[in-house]
Motif scaffolding. Structure first.
Motif, mmCIF file in Angstrom:
data_model
loop_
_atom_site.group_PDB
_atom_site.id
_atom_site.type_symbol
_atom_site.label_atom_id
_atom_site.label_comp_id
_atom_site.label_asym_id
_atom_site.label_seq_id
_atom_site.Cartn_x
_atom_site.Cartn_y
_atom_site.Cartn_z
ATOM 1 N N ASN A 307 -7.911 1.715 -6.058
ATOM 2 C CA ASN A 307 -9.030 1.746 -6.996
ATOM 3 C C ASN A 307 -8.899 3.022 -7.829
ATOM 4 O OD1 ASN A 307 -11.422 1.729 -8.393
ATOM 5 N ND2 ASN A 307 -12.749 1.919 -6.601
ATOM 6 N N LEU A 308 -8.388 2.863 -9.046
ATOM 7 C CA LEU A 308 -8.196 4.008 -9.940
ATOM 8 C C LEU A 308 -9.545 4.408 -10.505
ATOM 9 C CD1 LEU A 308 -6.279 5.970 -11.317
ATOM 10 C CD2 LEU A 308 -5.883 4.239 -13.085
ATOM 11 N N LEU A 309 -10.151 5.432 -9.927
ATOM 12 C CA LEU A 309 -11.504 5.839 -10.295
ATOM 13 C C LEU A 309 -11.521 6.547 -11.647
ATOM 14 C CD1 LEU A 309 -14.271 5.681 -8.753
ATOM 15 C CD2 LEU A 309 -13.967 8.114 -8.296
ATOM 16 N N VAL A 310 -10.633 7.497 -11.833
ATOM 17 C CA VAL A 310 -10.561 8.278 -13.078
ATOM 18 C C VAL A 310 -9.111 8.324 -13.521
ATOM 19 C CG1 VAL A 310 -11.025 10.468 -14.202
ATOM 20 C CG2 VAL A 310 -12.530 9.684 -12.374
ATOM 21 N N ASP A 311 -8.873 7.903 -14.746
ATOM 22 C CA ASP A 311 -7.512 7.842 -15.285
ATOM 23 C C ASP A 311 -7.426 8.714 -16.542
ATOM 24 O OD1 ASP A 311 -4.960 7.231 -15.989
ATOM 25 O OD2 ASP A 311 -5.369 5.169 -16.614
ATOM 26 N N HIS A 312 -6.590 9.729 -16.493
ATOM 27 C CA HIS A 312 -6.399 10.618 -17.636
ATOM 28 C C HIS A 312 -5.020 10.451 -18.256
ATOM 29 C CE1 HIS A 312 -10.173 12.689 -17.107
ATOM 30 N NE2 HIS A 312 -9.907 12.929 -15.843
ATOM 31 N N THR A 313 -4.495 9.232 -18.190
ATOM 32 C CA THR A 313 -3.163 8.972 -18.732
ATOM 33 C C THR A 313 -3.077 9.318 -20.213
ATOM 34 O OG1 THR A 313 -2.851 7.183 -17.138
ATOM 35 C CG2 THR A 313 -1.421 7.196 -19.082
ATOM 36 N N ALA A 314 -4.123 8.948 -20.962
ATOM 37 C CA ALA A 314 -4.091 9.157 -22.415
ATOM 38 C C ALA A 314 -4.620 10.519 -22.824
ATOM 39 C CB ALA A 314 -4.901 8.057 -23.101
ATOM 40 N N SER A 315 -4.897 11.392 -21.876
ATOM 41 C CA SER A 315 -5.495 12.696 -22.192
ATOM 42 C C SER A 315 -4.429 13.771 -22.271
ATOM 43 C CB SER A 315 -6.540 13.078 -21.143
ATOM 44 O OG SER A 315 -7.568 12.117 -21.084
ATOM 45 N N ALA A 316 -4.593 14.649 -23.256
ATOM 46 C CA ALA A 316 -3.697 15.795 -23.378
ATOM 47 C C ALA A 316 -4.434 17.105 -23.167
ATOM 48 C CB ALA A 316 -3.030 15.789 -24.758
ATOM 49 N N ARG A 317 -5.731 17.015 -22.810
ATOM 50 C CA ARG A 317 -6.536 18.214 -22.604
ATOM 51 C C ARG A 317 -7.595 17.924 -21.546
ATOM 52 N NH1 ARG A 317 -10.809 18.601 -27.655
ATOM 53 N NH2 ARG A 317 -11.816 16.587 -27.340
ATOM 54 N N ALA A 318 -8.359 18.943 -21.219
ATOM 55 C CA ALA A 318 -9.426 18.782 -20.234
ATOM 56 C C ALA A 318 -10.475 17.813 -20.770
ATOM 57 C CB ALA A 318 -10.060 20.137 -19.923
ATOM 58 N N PRO A 319 -11.083 17.023 -19.908
ATOM 59 C CA PRO A 319 -12.061 16.022 -20.376
ATOM 60 C C PRO A 319 -13.368 16.649 -20.837
ATOM 61 C CG PRO A 319 -11.987 16.056 -17.987
ATOM 62 C CD PRO A 319 -10.884 16.967 -18.452
ATOM 63 N N ILE A 320 -13.985 16.028 -21.828
ATOM 64 C CA ILE A 320 -15.314 16.392 -22.310
ATOM 65 C C ILE A 320 -16.162 15.121 -22.267
ATOM 66 C CG2 ILE A 320 -16.688 17.297 -24.210
ATOM 67 C CD1 ILE A 320 -14.159 18.669 -25.240
ATOM 68 N N VAL A 321 -17.231 15.151 -21.505
ATOM 69 C CA VAL A 321 -18.066 13.966 -21.321
ATOM 70 C C VAL A 321 -19.489 14.293 -21.753
ATOM 71 C CG1 VAL A 321 -19.001 12.316 -19.659
ATOM 72 C CG2 VAL A 321 -16.644 13.118 -19.432
ATOM 73 N N GLU A 322 -20.053 13.425 -22.584
ATOM 74 C CA GLU A 322 -21.468 13.508 -22.947
ATOM 75 C C GLU A 322 -22.157 12.270 -22.382
ATOM 76 O OE1 GLU A 322 -22.566 14.388 -27.003
ATOM 77 O OE2 GLU A 322 -20.583 15.270 -27.378
ATOM 78 N N GLU A 323 -23.019 12.472 -21.427
ATOM 79 C CA GLU A 323 -23.728 11.352 -20.809
ATOM 80 C C GLU A 323 -25.099 11.228 -21.466
ATOM 81 O OE1 GLU A 323 -24.699 8.228 -19.373
ATOM 82 O OE2 GLU A 323 -22.814 8.923 -18.478
ATOM 83 N N ILE A 324 -25.303 10.131 -22.204
ATOM 84 C CA ILE A 324 -26.551 9.968 -22.945
ATOM 85 C C ILE A 324 -27.667 9.425 -22.056
ATOM 86 C CG2 ILE A 324 -25.361 9.653 -25.138
ATOM 87 C CD1 ILE A 324 -25.801 6.657 -24.845
ATOM 88 N N LEU A 325 -27.331 8.848 -20.913
ATOM 89 C CA LEU A 325 -28.349 8.388 -19.964
ATOM 90 C C LEU A 325 -28.019 8.980 -18.596
ATOM 91 C CD1 LEU A 325 -30.853 6.670 -19.428
ATOM 92 C CD2 LEU A 325 -29.324 4.740 -18.917
ATOM 93 N N PRO A 326 -28.397 10.232 -18.368
ATOM 94 C CA PRO A 326 -27.997 10.921 -17.133
ATOM 95 C C PRO A 326 -28.862 10.546 -15.926
ATOM 96 C CG PRO A 326 -29.272 12.398 -18.509
ATOM 97 C CD PRO A 326 -29.127 11.120 -19.291
ATOM 98 N N SER A 327 -28.771 9.304 -15.510
ATOM 99 C CA SER A 327 -29.504 8.855 -14.325
ATOM 100 C C SER A 327 -28.725 9.222 -13.070
ATOM 101 C CB SER A 327 -29.724 7.345 -14.384
ATOM 102 O OG SER A 327 -28.477 6.662 -14.359
ATOM 103 N N HIS A 328 -29.359 9.015 -11.934
ATOM 104 C CA HIS A 328 -28.714 9.304 -10.646
ATOM 105 C C HIS A 328 -27.387 8.570 -10.526
ATOM 106 C CE1 HIS A 328 -28.444 9.746 -6.210
ATOM 107 N NE2 HIS A 328 -28.064 8.490 -6.248
ATOM 108 N N VAL A 329 -27.410 7.271 -10.843
ATOM 109 C CA VAL A 329 -26.200 6.446 -10.711
ATOM 110 C C VAL A 329 -25.158 6.840 -11.742
ATOM 111 C CG1 VAL A 329 -25.309 4.101 -10.964
ATOM 112 C CG2 VAL A 329 -27.379 4.502 -9.644
ATOM 113 N N ASN A 330 -25.583 7.069 -12.977
ATOM 114 C CA ASN A 330 -24.623 7.410 -14.026
ATOM 115 C C ASN A 330 -23.998 8.776 -13.830
ATOM 116 O OD1 ASN A 330 -25.120 4.970 -15.200
ATOM 117 N ND2 ASN A 330 -26.421 5.754 -16.824
#
Length: 801
Positions: A307-330
């Motif tokens: 189960n590939l949870l997080v895949d950074h194959t296409a990334s060339a830098r550190a990830p930047i994530v903006e979560e617009i619905l920051p619920s417990h599950v999200n």
């Protein structure tokens, strides 16, 4: 004393076009959209640079001032300097399937590993059946089976021979064995023939059959162990051939991950499990479930997939994530379930990532208000930061609402920088009420609302305008359009010496102006487009203002803009409706009489006055007592009210007008109704600045225009508010033409002189005010009240007689 109105040049500070050397914004190079935020940007850079726990960032400031844009820009640059984050996978825990294992792999190798395991399963699904269907396996398996049968049959034959030697035959039935006596011709004796034997012969046969039966039972008890030995041999054979079919494929795969000990350890465990469950790789016939088109459970081979949870194959830098619905599950992920025959089933392959997983090794940007609005999301984020690991757990289980068994995925270490954005009030409330907040968010990036207006900052602002137009794909602006935007920005900042850096308002203005330029098929946005966009925005928002001014014009709201009245004055207030605000004049009246020194604030008595308004009334009461009643009792009663006020009255900006109304009532001098007043006052009689001065002046100007100009109308404002003046051009033109005046005062006495036309007066060497001055009249009136009180307090001699 004559008080002159402000020069029209002080009512509006224009932007000098000579500050800009360009013709259009096309000539300006693109730059960052953030200007005047050095303090906040330094804080963000520092917070991102400190690689210690707790040094997360809270970007605080008003909405729409570029917090998120600044965070994005800086975080993006920081992320460019960092390598891509690791991939994360969940795999089956063969010892305890309810607790899936987490595997960390370098960026890009997680997907490769998942696909490699898929290929391995496909290859094993072919190679294992082929190996077990080979001639060698069948020959050796048949040998083991033959040996087992021969062993059982040999033991039975030996017992049968022993029985025959004793004239007894072992007979095998469909499900059991039996012993019967036989005759000379090896034929079973009939019952009558057995009866003809002597008793000694019969007894001997019974004893021998009993002995043989015991031997048979002993032998039959040995058969299961012999068969078990045969099965073990078959199992060993199966293992041998499974190892032969599996090991070389797994070893080849392990060579690719020799540098990852955890992956190799997992492959070792997977290899052993595949060997133990090699029969799962044999083709299965379709069952009833598939015939009924019912979703079947996952295949046994599912437990070997990744189960590939997080895949950074296409990334060339550190990830930047903006979560617009920051619920417990999200935030922390979830474990999904699948319906199967009326029950919910799950396994490690149904674990789904959250924003913290995706941002692990990089940056997570969250809106603080949205975060706090989601149930238990704030507590979940704090717990994750405190433990330093992402633990996937349902909210129901966290709260103890359910007790059913579910998956407990192995926690994943968290190495991410969290950036919250929110307003100042929210930051200070969290700091005050949550003792853990300061430990987790040590860096506060406080954003400014405006920057100092100077030639340099105006040039920087022009570059921001050009960059914004370029990014939003808008038409370029000509120089005059930029000039008008800068002037409007100073108006939004409510300060002629400042520029608003609210990017949202600037962005909206440019988009509306671009639309207007497009409508007239122009290639450039000009000054008229900017002004038209401003006017249209006001037009969309001013319905309530128009209704109020209409009510004033029709006499439904009583406002006088001419004449003189004792104890009555025009105060000014600001009404805010969303982003739009406007000034409204209000009639304030005061009455005075003999009393005990109390000023009654009718607004407060009716619970319509806020605490700041009540404070202003108490201050002016103290001022009157300290100026006019230092040596005699303060024997006056006064009442103050905002006429036709049916809502909450708050703020102290009307305290100057209220004070002047009371002093007018005491002195008997009428107040010019052509003037409106705004400003707060302190106990020393100094006039203090207030907010919304532009809207207040324009509000009274509009009312005067509705009712008709007479050349004597104007507004009195605090002198300290002159630097805030950025009035509309029609107000400035009216001032230049002598139709409307703006007066700036520093003291109450200056305001009284303007309103009454009489000198306020100062004390002479004897400490007395001149009788014909405002202060002299007030003091004389208060002394009269004091004398009356004294006379009333004297005992009546007639009563004694």
């Amino acid at each position: 004393m004559s008080q002159q109105p402000l020069s029209p040049d002080l009512l509006f500070t224009p932007c000098d076009p000579a500050l800009f050397s360009f013709s259009t914004t096309e000539e300006l190079a693109e730059t960052g959209l953030i200007v005047g935020q050095d303090r906040a940007l330094e804080a963000i850079r520092f917070g991102l640079g400190v690689k210690r726990s707790g040094f997360n960032i809270f970007a605080l400031g008003p909405t729409g001032h570029g917090k998120l844009t600044a965070v994005r820009d800086i975080v993006s640059r920081e992320a460019d300097a960092l390598p891509a984050a690791d991939d994360w996978c969940y795999v089956n825990n063969f010892e305890d399937p309810a607790k899936p294992k987490a595997l960390r792999l370098p960026a890009g190798r997680g997907g490769v590993f998942a696909r490699a395991m898929e290929r391995l399963i496909e290859e094993l699904s072919v190679s294992i059946p082929a190996t077990f269907e080979g001639e060698e396996y069948r020959t050796r398996a048949e040998q083991i089976e033959d040996e087992g049968r021969r062993r059982e049959q040999g033991a039975l034959n030996h017992l049968r021979a022993e029985a025959r030697a004793a004239q007894i035959e072992l007979i095998e039935t469909s499900n059991s064995f039996a012993f019967v006596p036989i005759g000379q011709k090896n034929e079973p004796l009939a019952p009558d023939q057995f009866e003809k034997l002597s008793e000694e012969q019969q007894q001997a046969l019974h004893d021998k059959m009993a002995h043989l039966h015991q031997q048979l039972q002993k032998l039959l008890r040995q058969f299961p162990s012999w068969r078990k030995e045969a099965k073990e041999k078959v199992k060993s054979l199966n293992r041998e051939f499974a190892v032969y079919a599996i090991s070389h494929l797994v070893e080849t795969l392990k060579e690719n991950y020799a540098d990852l000990a955890e992956v190799c350890a997992y492959l070792d465990r997977a290899e052993q499990d595949i060997i133990e469950h090699a029969d799962d790789f044999f083709p299965k016939s379709e069952g009833v479930m598939s015939l009924l088109n019912t979703q079947a459970r996952v295949t046994p081979l599912q437990r070997y997939r990744v189960n590939l949870l997080v895949d950074h194959t296409a990334s060339a830098r550190a990830p930047i994530v903006e979560e617009i619905l920051p619920s417990h599950v999200n935030l922390i992920g979830r474990v999904e379930h699948q319906a199967y025959m009326g029950a919910l089933v799950t396994d490690f392959s149904m674990v789904r990532p959250g924003a913290l997983h995706r941002a692990n090794g990089g940056y997570l940007i969250l809106d603080a208000h949205k975060l706090l609005m989601q149930p238990y999301a704030w507590e979940t984020l704090k717990r994750t930061l405190q433990t330093g690991e992402i633990r996937i757990e349902s909210l129901e289980r966290t709260l103890g609402l359910i007790s059913t068994t579910s998956l407990e995925p192995e926690p994943i270490p968290l190495q991410a920088k969290i950036v919250l954005t929110g307003d100042r009030l929210l930051y200070y409330l969290l700091s005050y009420y949550d003792p853990e907040f300061a430990d987790l968010f040590k860096i506060a990036a406080d954003f400014e609302e405006s920057l100092t207006r100077s030639p340099e900052s105006s040039a920087d602002y022009a570059r921001v305008i050009a960059s914004l137009a370029l990014r939003e794909k808008l038409r370029p602006l000509d120089r005059d359009a930029v000039v008008r935007v800068v002037e409007h920005s100073a108006r939004l900042a409510e300060d002629a010496e400042k520029l608003s850096i609210r990017l949202r308002s600037l962005n909206d203005l440019l988009k509306e102006a671009d639309y207007l330029a497009e409508a007239r098929q122009a290639k450039l946005i000009n000054r008229d487009d900017i002004q038209a966009a401003i006017d249209r925005w006001v037009r969309r928002s001013d319905r309530v203002r128009e209704r109020i001014y209409e009510a004033i014009r029709r006499g439904q709201i009583l406002i006088s803009v001419d004449g003189e009245v004792v104890g009555q004055i025009n105060g000014l207030s600001v009404i805010g409706l969303g982003d739009f605000s406007f000034g409204q004049p209000s009639r304030i009246t005061a009455t005075t009489r003999l009393g005990s020194g109390k000023i009654v604030d009718i607004e407060r008595e009716t619970e319509l006055g806020g605490p700041l308004h009540s404070k202003g009334v108490l201050i002016l009461s103290s001022f009157i007592a300290s100026r006019y009643a230092t040596t005699s009792p303060f024997s006056v009663a006064a009442s103050l009210v905002f006429e036709q006020s049916y809502g909450q009255v708050e703020g102290d900006s009307a305290s100057l007008a209220e004070l002047c109304a009371i002093l007018s009532s005491l002195s008997g001098l009428p107040i010019r109704q052509s003037l409106a007043v705004t400003g707060s006052v302190n106990q020393l009689g100094q006039v203090q600045p207030i907010g919304g001065v532009n809207e207040k002046i324009e509000g009274y100007f509009d009312v005067c225009r509705e009712l008709g100009f007479n050349g004597r109308q104007g507004v009195i404002i605090p002198a300290s508010n002159v630097k805030n003046l950025m009035l509309r051009q029609d107000v400035v033109e009216a001032a230049r033409n002598g139709q409307f005046q703006v007066y700036a005062v520093e003291t109450v006495d200056q305001a009284l002189a303007l309103l009454t036309g009489q000198s306020a007066g100062v004390r002479d060497e004897a400490g007395e005010f001149a009788a014909d001055t405002v202060n002299g009249r007030v003091e004389r009136r208060l002394k009269e009240f004091s004398e009356i009180v004294k006379q009333l307090a004297k005992p009546d001699k007639s009563d004694k007689d």
